[in-house]
Design a protein around this motif. Structure first.
Motif, PDB file in Angstrom:
ATOM      1  N   LYS A  53       0.844  -1.207   0.000  1.00 54.91           N
ATOM      2  CA  LYS A  53       0.000   0.000   0.000  1.00 54.91           C
ATOM      3  C   LYS A  53       0.879   1.258   0.000  1.00 54.91           C
ATOM      4  O   LYS A  53       0.630   2.200  -0.746  1.00 54.91           O
ATOM      5  CB  LYS A  53      -0.935  -0.003   1.210  1.00 54.91           C
ATOM      6  CG  LYS A  53      -1.849   1.191   1.258  1.00 54.91           C
ATOM      7  CD  LYS A  53      -2.773   1.126   2.466  1.00 54.91           C
ATOM      8  CE  LYS A  53      -3.628   2.381   2.524  1.00 54.91           C
ATOM      9  NZ  LYS A  53      -4.459   2.418   3.722  1.00 54.91           N
TER      10      LYS A  53
ATOM     11  N   VAL B  37       2.604   1.659  -3.446  1.00 55.89           N
ATOM     12  CA  VAL B  37       1.693   2.172  -4.482  1.00 55.89           C
ATOM     13  C   VAL B  37       1.499   3.679  -4.314  1.00 55.89           C
ATOM     14  O   VAL B  37       1.542   4.432  -5.287  1.00 55.89           O
ATOM     15  CB  VAL B  37       0.352   1.409  -4.439  1.00 55.89           C
ATOM     16  CG1 VAL B  37      -0.704   2.103  -5.290  1.00 55.89           C
ATOM     17  CG2 VAL B  37       0.549  -0.025  -4.902  1.00 55.89           C
TER      18      VAL B  37
ATOM     19  N   SER C 139       2.733   6.595  -6.962  1.00 55.21           N
ATOM     20  CA  SER C 139       1.720   7.554  -7.425  1.00 55.21           C
ATOM     21  C   SER C 139       2.197   8.993  -7.211  1.00 55.21           C
ATOM     22  O   SER C 139       2.063   9.848  -8.099  1.00 55.21           O
ATOM     23  CB  SER C 139       0.403   7.312  -6.690  1.00 55.21           C
ATOM     24  OG  SER C 139      -0.546   8.275  -7.062  1.00 55.21           O
TER      25      SER C 139
END
Length: 136
Positions: free
Chosen positions: A20, A23, A27
């Motif tokens: 998590k 990611v 991003s």
């Protein structure tokens, strides 16, 4: 990023590195590319991922950072030299800054690049040594 040898000199890495977080991190780095037209790269040598790094705009300055996997620590000089060659050729980058935590004692690579320490700065509550390298 979860290897303690990597995290040792990353004082802002105070959280568990999991999928998590990874990611979200990727991003955020992609947002910099969209905003500034430049950002971080993944470094691959002989078909294997060895680390990441590149340029991130901080205000009006382009900061260079590099994070390598422990087995690739010896590649830092070569990767950094290529990145600096890129910066010299890019009109958007009149100089490059480097932020290093005080735990980094071996600063010979920056001296060989002719970067000079210009300040100590606080970033997210942590102290960093700030260096500058002219590219024009």
């Amino acid at each position: 990023m979860s290897d303690p040898r990597v995290a040792e000199h990353m004082p802002l890495l105070t959280f568990a590195w999991d999928l998590k977080v990874a990611v979200g991190f990727v991003s955020k780095k992609e947002e910099y590319w969209a905003r500034d037209g430049l950002g971080h790269w993944a470094f691959v040598v002989d078909g294997r991922y060895v680390g990441w790094g590149g340029f991130q705009k901080e205000g009006n300055e382009w900061d260079f950072g590099l994070v390598l996997r422990p087995e690739a620590f010896g590649l830092g000089r070569r990767i950094t030299r290529k990145a600096i060659e890129f910066a010299i050729a890019d009109d958007r980058i009149p100089f490059v800054t480097f932020l290093l935590p005080p735990s980094r004692k071996n600063l010979g690579a920056l001296r060989r690049l002719c970067a000079r320490q210009i300040d100590e700065v606080k970033y997210d509550g942590e102290t960093f040594l700030k260096f500058r390298l002219e590219t024009e």
